[in-house]
Every structure is written in structure tokens, then in C-alpha cells.
Design an enzyme around this catalytic site. Sequence first.
Site, short mmCIF file in Angstrom:
data_model
loop_
_atom_site.label_atom_id
_atom_site.label_comp_id
_atom_site.label_asym_id
_atom_site.label_seq_id
_atom_site.Cartn_x
_atom_site.Cartn_y
_atom_site.Cartn_z
N ALA A 1 39.95 35.68 42.96
CA ALA A 1 40.01 34.31 42.75
C ALA A 1 40.53 33.81 41.45
O ALA A 1 41.31 33.11 41.19
CB ALA A 1 38.72 33.67 43.22
N ASP A 2 39.77 34.58 40.45
CA ASP A 2 40.29 34.11 39.17
C ASP A 2 41.82 34.60 38.84
O ASP A 2 42.36 33.94 38.29
CB ASP A 2 39.27 35.18 38.14
N LEU A 3 42.09 36.01 39.41
CA LEU A 3 43.26 36.24 38.82
C LEU A 3 44.46 35.66 39.61
O LEU A 3 45.34 35.10 39.12
CB LEU A 3 43.46 37.86 39.43
N GLY B 1 45.04 32.16 37.70
CA GLY B 1 45.70 32.26 36.85
C GLY B 1 47.17 32.63 37.09
O GLY B 1 48.13 31.94 36.37
#
Length: 398
Positions: free
Chosen positions: A172-174, A177
Site C-alpha cells: 500500500a505504501d509503495l 508513492g
Amino acid sequence: MPDAPHDAPAAGPLAGLRVLDLTLARAGPTCVRHLADWGADVVRLEPPAGPGEDVAGRRHGADFQNLHRNKRAIQLDLKSQAGHAAFLRLLRDADVVVENMRPSVKRRLRVAWPDVHAVNPRIVYGSISGFGQDGPYADRAGVDQIAQGMSGLMSITGLPGQGPVRAGIAVADLTAGNLLALGIMMALYERMRTGVGRWVTTSLLQAQVFMLDFQAARWLVDQEVARQAGNDHPTGIPTGVFPTSDGHINIAASSSRLFTRFCAAIGRPDWAERPGWTTQAGRSADRVAINAAIAEVTRSQPAAHWIELFEEAGIPCGPIYAIDQVFADPQVQHLGLAMPMQSPALGRVDVVSSALDFSGHVRAVRRPTPEAGEHTREVLREAGLSEAEIDAVTGAAP
């Protein structure tokens, strides 16, 4: 990309782009890393270290070194009058601001979109949050695993009946971003026509639901709730992990054409004509029996035997690596996915390369990951601050 480019330390597709990086954790820095890797002049704004904080230990860790190469770093206390004033000066010549604060925090610090846009209407302002900039969850703390759970990803990851399982990376973070970097480039392209910047936002929840893709579409279109399928592809059979005499391999032979070739390659052409196995729907319904039959054959030979055989037959297949084996693979080495960096603190280390290639440009670390506040005075001088003003920002004695 910007209409009035700044001087940059090295050429690249984004040379001349000035980016102010207010991000923390992983999602925001992932976005900014795309811009930094391809030539943008990224200035990372970090708060002064707190009492007893192990700044060097954190900065010199593998994760931080990998996330923050190709940037300059300054320390600013945005809560102070001098620090906030310095931030406003930096805004005048900036093209992009990226942040991943909670909405209430950036408003309190007076670095939110209205504050920034009022100073420089050309600014493209990129934001990542846990759940969105508004709505009932806007001010909730959001981290990757929470988004994995709320998006449904953990309900479809793992073996059937195993219970929820997180993915092995911060997907989710990647993804947030990566998506924000794309959105920022869209806004910069529009600014070439309009001369005005935009506020571009995404969130961990949005990014992860987007990444469900066909699994989400199964519900939205057909009202079918996807379940855990383990190493099997949820709809294309046979696609999955199969044993060999020395480990395991991945095989993907889900279409009827590939399945027919697969059966011939392993010496069981009769399987392609077996009732119930001639269609994808039939193979999906009988996946347990099909997988067991294939496993009985594949476990008789080592992985290299099957990979060579299936490659000759045009059937997608491949080994299953541990991380050290990944970077020993000749194709990974050919692609240059481990990128050398000469760090003053750590010496020669490798970081994970960008996954993009541009003709005429070379992927490289132009700047090693900076030390805390390494470029504070340099950057503030470029913004036109006097030595006395810089002393006020840094707390240096007059």
C-alpha cells in the site's frame, strides 16, 4: 518539465525541477525517490533531532539509505517563526511540494495546500494520507498493514482457511508513492499550459483498493467475493507452485493452448483431452486433482530440468528465489537492479535501482543519502537568506 527551470547538479529527464520533500515513513519518500532518481533537485526538510534520538543509527540503516539517495537534506523547525519563514522563502523557487502528514497536522504547521498555493500559485502540491484528505477517517493514523486489512488484500492472501495474511512488502505504501509520482507529473504537464499548479492527492486505502484490480472487479461486476487461493492463481488453472526434486518452481499454463502444450511437454497429452479439463472453468473446478497430478510428475526431476523443458515449449515458468538468489540471477544483474552508491559514512554500498530506463540517460546515484542537516546552510543561502537569518533558523550562536 517546469517552465522556468532551475540549475540542477546533474542532467536527467527531470533536471531543473525543484522539489521540497516534507515526507516521512515510506509512502511519501517512495514518491519523491522517483523524482530524485531522475534528476530533480530534491531538498528534504527534516525537523531537528529530539533529545536522545539516535539520528545516525536510523539514517545509516539500509531502509533509510535506500529511500533517500539523490537528495539534499536540511533541518527546519516548522513550528518556529524563523523555520516557517525559511520554508516560505524556499517555496518561492520550488516547483513541487510533497507531504504525507495528517490533514490536521499540516494545517497546524501552516504548510497545507492553501498556505503553499498562496505563496506560489505555480506549486504542484502532492499529498499522501492514510484514508483521504476528508471524510470520516481523514484524521485517522494510517499505516501500510492497516490499509492492507481494510482494502481486502489480507482476506485473499495466504492459504485457504489460513486466516488473514499480510503481503510480504509494504504494497500500500509503495503503490501510493508510485501513483502520487505519476499524478505529480500529470499536474506538471498541465502547468505547462495553464501556469498554475494543482493539489494532487492519494491515500494508502485508495492505492490498495486500486491494486485489487481484477479481484475487486469480480465483486463490482459479478458480486463474487474472492477468497484465499494460496499459491494458485484464483481463476487461471494450472498456475501455481509445484514441487521438484530439489525445491519448487512456478508454472503458468492456464490457457487451453498453453495447457495442451504443457501436457505434451511432460508426457501426458491425454490430460488435455480428459473430460472436465478441456476448459478453464473445468480446470478451475478440479484444481486440486490437476495440481496433485502435476506435482506427481514435477517432483521427479530438479527445477532446472523443468525450466529448460518448459522454456523450449514456450510455457511460462521460473525458479522461486530467496532474496540473495534474486540479486545473483544473471538477468537481474544485467538489468542493473542493484545500484552502487559511495556513502561517506558507510563506504560503497548497493541500493535498489529505479525500475525505469530512459534512452540517453543512465541510472545512477548522483548524491549519496545525506546526513542530517548536511545541506542546511547551502540551501538556505541559495534561497537568499543572510547568514544572520540562517543562524536564527539553525539556532547557531551569533
